[in-house]
Motif scaffolding. Structure first.
Motif, PDB file in Angstrom:
ATOM      1  N   ASP A  48       3.087  11.004  -0.845  1.00 23.35           N
ATOM      2  CA  ASP A  48       3.719  10.055  -0.647  1.00 23.35           C
ATOM      3  C   ASP A  48       2.130   9.011  -1.249  1.00 23.35           C
ATOM      4  O   ASP A  48       1.092   8.472  -0.549  1.00 23.35           O
ATOM      5  N   ARG A  49       1.831   8.685  -2.135  1.00 26.47           N
ATOM      6  CA  ARG A  49       0.699   7.555  -2.908  1.00 26.47           C
ATOM      7  C   ARG A  49       0.767   6.519  -2.173  1.00 26.47           C
ATOM      8  O   ARG A  49       0.134   6.016  -2.213  1.00 26.47           O
ATOM      9  N   GLU A  50       2.072   5.848  -0.853  1.00 24.73           N
ATOM     10  CA  GLU A  50       1.096   4.903  -0.097  1.00 24.73           C
ATOM     11  C   GLU A  50      -0.175   5.414   0.341  1.00 24.73           C
ATOM     12  O   GLU A  50      -0.801   4.333   1.327  1.00 24.73           O
ATOM     13  N   ASN A  51      -0.517   6.387   0.601  1.00 24.33           N
ATOM     14  CA  ASN A  51      -1.692   7.146   1.124  1.00 24.33           C
ATOM     15  C   ASN A  51      -2.980   6.867  -0.128  1.00 24.33           C
ATOM     16  O   ASN A  51      -4.270   7.138   0.499  1.00 24.33           O
ATOM     17  N   LEU A  52      -2.560   6.534  -1.202  1.00 21.44           N
ATOM     18  CA  LEU A  52      -3.490   6.325  -2.369  1.00 21.44           C
ATOM     19  C   LEU A  52      -3.917   5.098  -1.996  1.00 21.44           C
ATOM     20  O   LEU A  52      -4.159   3.818  -0.626  1.00 21.44           O
ATOM     21  N   LYS A  53      -5.888   5.233  -1.862  1.00 19.63           N
ATOM     22  CA  LYS A  53      -6.516   3.795  -1.586  1.00 19.63           C
ATOM     23  C   LYS A  53      -6.927   2.745  -2.887  1.00 19.63           C
ATOM     24  O   LYS A  53      -7.171   3.453  -4.230  1.00 19.63           O
ATOM     25  N   GLY A  54      -8.072   1.985  -2.325  1.00 21.90           N
ATOM     26  CA  GLY A  54      -7.492   1.422  -3.849  1.00 21.90           C
ATOM     27  C   GLY A  54      -7.871   0.868  -4.859  1.00 21.90           C
ATOM     28  O   GLY A  54      -5.848   0.356  -4.603  1.00 21.90           O
ATOM     29  N   ILE A  55      -8.237   0.792  -6.269  1.00 21.07           N
ATOM     30  CA  ILE A  55      -7.057  -0.392  -7.017  1.00 21.07           C
ATOM     31  C   ILE A  55      -6.323   1.163  -7.067  1.00 21.07           C
ATOM     32  O   ILE A  55      -4.585   0.375  -7.099  1.00 21.07           O
ATOM     33  N   CYS A  56      -5.815   2.567  -7.220  1.00 18.54           N
ATOM     34  CA  CYS A  56      -4.987   3.410  -6.916  1.00 18.54           C
ATOM     35  C   CYS A  56      -3.638   3.002  -6.593  1.00 18.54           C
ATOM     36  O   CYS A  56      -2.475   3.135  -6.853  1.00 18.54           O
ATOM     37  N   HIS A  57      -4.097   2.225  -5.218  1.00 19.57           N
ATOM     38  CA  HIS A  57      -2.635   1.840  -4.288  1.00 19.57           C
ATOM     39  C   HIS A  57      -2.227   0.714  -4.557  1.00 19.57           C
ATOM     40  O   HIS A  57      -1.362   0.306  -4.329  1.00 19.57           O
ATOM     41  N   ASP A  58      -2.982  -0.090  -5.030  1.00 26.12           N
ATOM     42  CA  ASP A  58      -2.781  -1.497  -5.771  1.00 26.12           C
ATOM     43  C   ASP A  58      -2.219  -1.573  -7.018  1.00 26.12           C
ATOM     44  O   ASP A  58      -1.283  -2.359  -7.388  1.00 26.12           O
ATOM     45  N   CYS A  59      -2.043  -0.606  -7.597  1.00 29.75           N
ATOM     46  CA  CYS A  59      -1.871  -0.315  -8.931  1.00 29.75           C
ATOM     47  C   CYS A  59       0.040  -0.057  -9.263  1.00 29.75           C
ATOM     48  O   CYS A  59       0.866   0.464  -9.055  1.00 29.75           O
ATOM     49  N   GLY A  60      -0.186  -1.885 -10.162  1.00 29.09           N
ATOM     50  CA  GLY A  60       1.359  -1.759 -10.845  1.00 29.09           C
ATOM     51  C   GLY A  60       2.069   0.162 -11.809  1.00 29.09           C
ATOM     52  O   GLY A  60       3.465  -0.209 -11.819  1.00 29.09           O
ATOM     53  N   GLN A  61       1.034   0.400 -11.704  1.00 34.22           N
ATOM     54  CA  GLN A  61       1.136   2.220 -12.586  1.00 34.22           C
ATOM     55  C   GLN A  61       1.718   3.035 -11.440  1.00 34.22           C
ATOM     56  O   GLN A  61       1.948   4.623 -11.915  1.00 34.22           O
TER      57      GLN A  61
END
Length: 401
Positions: free
Chosen positions: A352-365
């Motif tokens: 679940d990539r919603e668990n990523l943080k920082g730029i990785c969480h917000d990235c369009g890619q």
């Protein structure tokens, strides 16, 4: 015990469709001209890509890798397994390997190929027996090796046991550089001989390269060498400070060097026979896609497959979500692959990539990349933190999902 339990590579047929679509996507993103040659190798490649659900870090999702031993005849500078330092006493036995690993892996419907890794798997005397058992269960076995121990006799035995191909490590075309990195004089010469012996048996050939400060200026030469060998795939690993690599962190590339590497490798791909598949650089396909306004979707480009396509078994039975992430989702001595793959908290959270943080969480890619979880962990101790060496520009990260 002799019944086949792993479904063949063409079941379900949708996997073959995804493999063809993946090859066409690579051609679109890189201008790859050698796809017709690849089609002539389809008998090998469809089996090697068994279970392939797209293009991702570590080549493709989904596949298990079993580090059968951390014992090794080399002590390479970057080794995540700290090969050559273990006495092997905690390793799974032959019987455990057959029943707790191979037989149980066969019950996971997503798994079709099985990679035997190390250390150096050929130092295990029972490696041929284990490969034969995996083949009997219906797996498509591959051996990841430094290739120095593949004599003509060993190559013949590997083929007879059912080995479909080898993934051999080459980090320089210069003897003095490769041998120093591998800490053994003559390592490059022996590796070349080993690769030739495997090729003589008609095996699939994959060349593994670890890109670092040591060899980044040689990248084109090593890639051209692999092309001359008519390798089928080049796994372009990135040096990640893990294992023995923690003691050599100065070898790691910078974000700008990653960016340059991506465009150089993408440019080289156009006229290569083998496909370049980066490891530890999920930004590769994302950057090529956004720079060409390709609009690729995550049904093919999967990015980082840590816990989401990689099932990495350590010699003692611990299961990591990636070879470079020293966190266990369980141990096969007391639980099953089905349990870990389907219900482990570590693996399910990574999906679940919603668990990523920082730029990785917000990235369009995010959906086609996800950042390198191993690099995030190595730098911060947090598996879900942003990739600290992301080579994408802010504007590239803002591209629409």
């Amino acid at each position: 015990m002799g019944d086949r339990t792993v479904r063949p590579f063409y079941d379900p047929p949708s996997l073959l469709v995804k493999q063809v679509r993946s090859a066409l996507l690579i051609r679109r993103l890189t201008g790859w001209t050698k796809l017709p040659w690849w089609t002539t190798q389809s008998t090998k490649l469809f089996r090697i890509a068994a279970g392939c659900q797209g293009v991702g870090c570590f080549g493709y999702p989904v596949h298990p890798v079993w580090e059968v031993t951390s014992q090794c005849n080399l002590t390479c500078e970057h080794c995540h397994a700290r090969g050559g330092e273990s006495d092997g006493k905690s390793e799974l036995s032959t019987e455990e390997g057959k029943t707790r690993v191979i037989d149980e892996l066969a019950k996971v419907s997503d798994f079709k190929s099985l990679i035997f890794s190390g250390g150096e798997p050929l130092v295990r005397e029972d490696i041929y027996e284990l490969i034969a058992h995996a083949k009997m269960r219906g797996f498509y076995p591959i051996i990841a090796t430094n290739a120095t121990l593949i004599t003509s006799t060993a190559a013949e035995r590997l083929k007879k046991a059912g080995t479909l191909g080898i993934a051999a490590s080459i980090d320089s075309v210069k003897d003095e550089v490769h041998d120093a990195f591998r800490r053994k004089q003559g390592a490059l010469r022996l590796a070349k001989e080993g690769i030739a012996n495997a090729a003589a048996e008609g095996m699939y050939i994959q060349i593994n390269i670890t890109a670092s400060k040591v060899n980044i200026n040689e990248l084109e030469d090593i890639v051209r060498f692999a092309d001359e060998l008519r390798a089928h795939v080049i796994l372009l690993y990135q040096f990640i400070p893990s294992g023995r690599g923690l003691e050599n962190a100065q070898f790691e590339l910078t974000a700008e060097e990653f960016r340059d590497e991506i465009f150089r490798a993408g440019s080289l791909q156009k006229d290569l026979h083998p496909v370049i598949a980066p490891v530890g650089l999920p930004e590769y396909w994302a950057l090529l896609d956004v720079s060409r306004k390709g609009g690729a979707r995550s049904d093919l480009l999967r990015g980082c497959i840590c816990g989401n396509g990689m099932f990495y078994i350590k010699p003692n039975g611990d299961v990591w979500p990636c070879a470079f992430v020293p966190m266990s989702g369980g141990n096969l001595r007391d639980t099953t692959p089905v349990e870990i793959w389907s219900r482990s908290e570590l693996f399910t959270k990574l999906r679940d990539r919603e668990n990523l943080k920082g730029i990785c969480h917000d990235c369009g890619q995010r959906d086609i990349c996800g950042g390198c979880r191993a690099r995030a962990y190595a730098h911060s101790g947090d598996l879900f933190s942003e990739d600290p060496l992301c080579p994408l520009r802010p504007s590239e990260r803002q591209a629409a999902k």
